[in-house]
Structures are given as structure tokens and as C-alpha cells.
Motif scaffolding. Structure first.
Motif, PDB file in Angstrom:
ATOM      1  N   GLU A  98      29.674  45.805  29.458  1.00  0.00           N
ATOM      2  CA  GLU A  98      30.497  46.006  30.778  1.00  0.00           C
ATOM      3  C   GLU A  98      32.053  46.476  30.301  1.00  0.00           C
ATOM      4  OE1 GLU A  98      30.547  43.046  34.220  1.00  0.00           O
ATOM      5  OE2 GLU A  98      32.324  42.475  32.888  1.00  0.00           O
ATOM      6  N   TYR A  99      32.603  47.402  31.052  1.00  0.00           N
ATOM      7  CA  TYR A  99      33.753  48.120  30.890  1.00  0.00           C
ATOM      8  C   TYR A  99      34.320  48.507  32.047  1.00  0.00           C
ATOM      9  CZ  TYR A  99      31.948  52.970  31.184  1.00  0.00           C
ATOM     10  OH  TYR A  99      31.180  54.122  31.769  1.00  0.00           O
ATOM     11  N   PHE A 100      35.806  48.745  32.193  1.00  0.00           N
ATOM     12  CA  PHE A 100      36.185  49.271  33.336  1.00  0.00           C
ATOM     13  C   PHE A 100      36.213  50.623  33.531  1.00  0.00           C
ATOM     14  CE2 PHE A 100      39.630  50.419  36.427  1.00  0.00           C
ATOM     15  CZ  PHE A 100      39.356  49.470  37.245  1.00  0.00           C
ATOM     16  N   TYR A 102      37.405  54.168  35.661  1.00  0.00           N
ATOM     17  CA  TYR A 102      38.068  54.826  36.582  1.00  0.00           C
ATOM     18  C   TYR A 102      37.195  55.537  37.536  1.00  0.00           C
ATOM     19  CZ  TYR A 102      41.728  52.416  33.770  1.00  0.00           C
ATOM     20  OH  TYR A 102      42.434  51.673  33.057  1.00  0.00           O
ATOM     21  N   LYS A 107      36.127  50.147  38.793  1.00  0.00           N
ATOM     22  CA  LYS A 107      35.905  48.568  38.796  1.00  0.00           C
ATOM     23  C   LYS A 107      34.999  48.330  37.680  1.00  0.00           C
ATOM     24  CE  LYS A 107      31.659  49.258  41.540  1.00  0.00           C
ATOM     25  NZ  LYS A 107      30.709  49.049  42.980  1.00  0.00           N
ATOM     26  N   PRO A 108      34.337  47.210  37.238  1.00  0.00           N
ATOM     27  CA  PRO A 108      33.643  47.006  35.999  1.00  0.00           C
ATOM     28  C   PRO A 108      32.344  47.731  36.248  1.00  0.00           C
ATOM     29  CG  PRO A 108      34.849  45.124  36.590  1.00  0.00           C
ATOM     30  CD  PRO A 108      35.151  46.015  37.600  1.00  0.00           C
ATOM     31  N   TRP A 132      37.473  51.612  24.759  1.00  0.00           N
ATOM     32  CA  TRP A 132      36.780  51.164  26.144  1.00  0.00           C
ATOM     33  C   TRP A 132      37.596  50.420  26.759  1.00  0.00           C
ATOM     34  CZ3 TRP A 132      31.876  53.522  27.384  1.00  0.00           C
ATOM     35  CH2 TRP A 132      31.456  53.858  26.397  1.00  0.00           C
ATOM     36  N   LYS A 133      37.940  50.430  28.027  1.00  0.00           N
ATOM     37  CA  LYS A 133      38.939  49.672  28.711  1.00  0.00           C
ATOM     38  C   LYS A 133      37.997  48.376  29.310  1.00  0.00           C
ATOM     39  CE  LYS A 133      42.418  48.876  31.680  1.00  0.00           C
ATOM     40  NZ  LYS A 133      43.758  48.293  31.179  1.00  0.00           N
ATOM     41  N   ASP A 134      38.712  47.130  28.669  1.00  0.00           N
ATOM     42  CA  ASP A 134      37.995  45.943  28.909  1.00  0.00           C
ATOM     43  C   ASP A 134      36.605  45.633  28.737  1.00  0.00           C
ATOM     44  OD1 ASP A 134      40.642  45.023  30.135  1.00  0.00           O
ATOM     45  OD2 ASP A 134      39.984  45.654  32.116  1.00  0.00           O
ATOM     46  N   LEU A 135      36.330  46.377  27.212  1.00  0.00           N
ATOM     47  CA  LEU A 135      35.115  46.234  27.076  1.00  0.00           C
ATOM     48  C   LEU A 135      34.531  44.783  26.604  1.00  0.00           C
ATOM     49  CD1 LEU A 135      32.403  47.539  25.689  1.00  0.00           C
ATOM     50  CD2 LEU A 135      33.819  47.393  23.349  1.00  0.00           C
ATOM     51  N   LYS A 136      33.391  44.440  27.314  1.00  0.00           N
ATOM     52  CA  LYS A 136      32.870  42.854  26.966  1.00  0.00           C
ATOM     53  C   LYS A 136      31.275  43.255  26.776  1.00  0.00           C
ATOM     54  CE  LYS A 136      32.087  38.572  29.070  1.00  0.00           C
ATOM     55  NZ  LYS A 136      32.253  37.770  30.303  1.00  0.00           N
TER      56      LYS A 136
END
Length: 169
Positions: A98-100, A102, A107-108, A132-136
Motif C-alpha cells: 500500500e502507498y499514498f 496522489y 488516498k492509500p 514511495w509515499k507512505d509505503l507499507k
């Protein structure tokens, strides 16, 4: 299946006569036990399947069940949640992450990619990219074995031989 007969050594007997459920059928003129047994025997004979064939079918069914279970096991690899464990150090695996995102999403967003671990944490690289923005990374699974073309897969065996020679050299 309710048995109408029983066996004791070489003898065959009506099971109901010995287990107390006969209710004197065998002793009156209708002979209910014999009638039930003959009906069951007729149903069995109507199938035109021998006892040996039934045993063969049972064996074949068991074999096919085992083959199907093995086939499912090979094809259906399960996602492993990262909360359970992570892969071996440096081993490339398929990841669900999952990543943010744009733009229209803002959103994610979840998708899949390829990644690996370093020092027991995820590398931060997915599909060869970082940032990656907010990579999880949520889950992972081992990659399948690479495809290897065989003569059976390749219509042109000369082409396959050339490829094998190219990769050996």
C-alpha cells in the motif's frame, strides 16, 4: 450404510436377528429380513459393478484426491502477512503493498510488486524504485520457479538448441 448382513468367520447372517432389532420378522411368514436383503442385493446388482471394481474405484478416487491436493498446493501459494514473518534476507519475493497515491486517488492505494528485505526489514524498493509515499508492505509470497522452455513447449527444436547454447556461452 445400514448393513442387512453380518459376518462371523465364514458365516453370513442377518444382522437384525442378532442385534435385537429384528422384531420377530424372521419368525413370521413375511420374512422381512430376507426381503430387505434381496432388495439391497438387487439394487447392488443393478449397478453392474463388481466388488473388485468398487475397490479399484475407491483406490483411484483416493489417488486423484491426493493428486488434486498436491496440484492445489503447488498452484495456490498463500499470501503470508508481514505480521507473521518476513522472507529470508535478500530473497526477492512478490509483495502486496500500500502507498499514498496522489491525483484522482489522493488516498492509500494497494497493488502488487517485487521487493526484498535487508537487515530484517523491507528494502524500501518495490519494482526497482524507491520513494514511495507512505509505503507499507502488507503481505508477501515466494516467486514461482522461472519458466524453462522444453522441446515439448517449443515447436522449433533447433531454435531451442540455439537458445540453450547462447545462454551456456
Amino acid at each position: 450404510m445400514e448393513r442387512l448382513t453380518g459376518r462371523y468367520k465364514e458365516m453370513v447372517y442377518y444382522a437384525r436377528c442378532y442385534d435385537g432389532t429384528c422384531n420377530d420378522y424372521c419368525h413370521n411368514e413375511t420374512f422381512k429380513c430376507e426381503e430387505d436383503a434381496l432388495n439391497r442385493l438387487a439394487e447392488y446388482e443393478d449397478t453392474e459393478i463388481t466388488p473388485e471394481q468398487i475397490l479399484q474405484l475407491d483406490k483411484l478416487y483416493s489417488e486423484k484426491c491426493r493428486e488434486l491436493a498436491e496440484y492445489k498446493r503447488r498452484l495456490q501459494k498463500e499470501w503470508i502477512p508481514c505480521s507473521e514473518r518476513i522472507p529470508e534476507e535478500g530473497k526477492t519475493v512478490l509483495v502486496w503493498f500500500e502507498y499514498f497515491r496522489y491525483g484522482n486517488y489522493n488516498k492509500p492505494f494497494q497493488t502488487w510488486g517485487i521487493s526484498y528485505t535487508i537487515d530484517e526489514t523491507w528494502s524500501g524498493f518495490v519494482n526497482g524504485q524507491s520513494g514511495w509515499k507512505d509505503l507499507k508492505i502488507l503481505a508477501w509470497m515466494p516467486l514461482p520457479e522461472p519458466f524453462k522452455e522444453t522441446i515439448r513447449d517449443c515447436k522449433d527444436s533447433k531454435r531451442l538448441a540455439e537458445r540453450e547454447k547462447f545462454f551456456r556461452d
